[in-house]
Scaffold this motif. Structure first.
Motif, PDB file in Angstrom:
ATOM      1  N   ASN A  40       0.650  -1.264   0.132  1.00  0.00           N
ATOM      2  CA  ASN A  40       0.168   0.204  -0.057  1.00  0.00           C
ATOM      3  C   ASN A  40       0.737   1.055  -0.018  1.00  0.00           C
ATOM      4  O   ASN A  40       0.398   2.089  -0.551  1.00  0.00           O
ATOM      5  N   THR A  41       1.943   1.123   0.640  1.00  0.00           N
ATOM      6  CA  THR A  41       2.936   2.427   0.481  1.00  0.00           C
ATOM      7  C   THR A  41       3.763   2.441  -0.793  1.00  0.00           C
ATOM      8  O   THR A  41       4.257   3.229  -1.154  1.00  0.00           O
ATOM      9  N   HIS A  42       3.846   1.442  -1.291  1.00  0.00           N
ATOM     10  CA  HIS A  42       4.541   0.980  -2.717  1.00  0.00           C
ATOM     11  C   HIS A  42       5.845   1.337  -2.249  1.00  0.00           C
ATOM     12  O   HIS A  42       6.892   1.979  -3.317  1.00  0.00           O
ATOM     13  N   GLU A  43       6.524   0.805  -1.206  1.00  0.00           N
ATOM     14  CA  GLU A  43       7.974   1.116  -0.928  1.00  0.00           C
ATOM     15  C   GLU A  43       8.263  -0.224  -0.044  1.00  0.00           C
ATOM     16  O   GLU A  43       7.673  -0.624   0.683  1.00  0.00           O
ATOM     17  N   VAL A  71      13.713 -10.126  -5.754  1.00  0.00           N
ATOM     18  CA  VAL A  71      12.357  -9.964  -5.232  1.00  0.00           C
ATOM     19  C   VAL A  71      12.079  -8.488  -5.040  1.00  0.00           C
ATOM     20  O   VAL A  71      10.847  -7.865  -5.435  1.00  0.00           O
ATOM     21  N   LYS A  72      12.661  -7.992  -4.101  1.00  0.00           N
ATOM     22  CA  LYS A  72      12.436  -6.612  -3.780  1.00  0.00           C
ATOM     23  C   LYS A  72      12.712  -5.634  -4.805  1.00  0.00           C
ATOM     24  O   LYS A  72      11.856  -4.885  -5.094  1.00  0.00           O
ATOM     25  N   MET A  73      13.518  -5.964  -5.936  1.00  0.00           N
ATOM     26  CA  MET A  73      14.034  -5.030  -6.896  1.00  0.00           C
ATOM     27  C   MET A  73      12.508  -5.033  -7.980  1.00  0.00           C
ATOM     28  O   MET A  73      11.906  -4.208  -8.314  1.00  0.00           O
ATOM     29  N   ALA A  74      12.131  -6.367  -7.974  1.00  0.00           N
ATOM     30  CA  ALA A  74      11.041  -6.515  -8.895  1.00  0.00           C
ATOM     31  C   ALA A  74       9.591  -6.036  -8.514  1.00  0.00           C
ATOM     32  O   ALA A  74       8.926  -5.354  -9.329  1.00  0.00           O
TER      33      ALA A  74
END
Length: 170
Positions: A40-43, A71-74
């Motif tokens: 929801n924060t898109h971070e 996974v984090k970067m994608a």
């Protein structure tokens, strides 16, 4: 008297195991809440707190990401583009323990409308809101439940009408 001691010991053991399982379940629920908060924060700066270093993720279109860094970067890349401003909310969560340190969590979440695949509004490419079913595998490492693998599937409402086994999604 020996039977009473045995009965009391068994009851004490069962109640402590029940409390232990409840504590583990709450810990996994907390990790799922962290993940949804990141959506929801898109971070995804908190991803290190709820995933293993070797986490794997299969997204809704079959992309397979391996390792926390990828996974984090994608996730960050896709959320920056077509999930930008899209709300996510948890509808249900069912947790099943396979062992004392491995659990499967089935999460149904509601996903708002979006413009795939690039996030650009072309006037006729908005997808409707949908529910997604995620299968999340958690591993307990050093007392902390961490996401080790995840897979996300869009629930097709038309197909769901014909499912001989009804899955509760709310």
């Amino acid at each position: 008297m020996p039977n009473l001691k045995l009965t009391l010991t068994a009851l004490l053991l069962m109640s402590s195991l029940f409390c232990y399982a409840q504590s583990d379940e709450k810990s996994i629920e907390t990790q799922v809440t962290r993940m949804i908060s990141d959506w929801n924060t898109h971070e995804f700066k908190n991803m290190d707190l709820y995933t293993t270093e070797d986490v794997e993720w299969v997204n809704i279109v079959g992309m397979w990401w391996k390792g926390r860094k990828d996974v984090k970067m994608a996730h960050q890349s896709t959320f920056d583009v077509f999930f930008n401003g899209v709300p996510f909310s948890q509808k249900s969560l069912n947790i099943r323990f396979l062992t004392g340190d491995v659990a499967i969590a089935n999460l149904v979440c509601h996903v708002g409308s979006l413009f795939p695949p690039d996030g650009i509004d072309r006037g006729n490419n908005r997808t409707p809101e949908t529910d997604n079913l995620l299968m999340l595998v958690y591993k307990k490492k050093s007392g902390i439940w961490l996401l080790s693998a995840g897979q996300n599937t869009i629930i097709d409402p038309e197909a769901a009408k014909h499912n001989p086994i009804t899955i509760k999604t709310n």
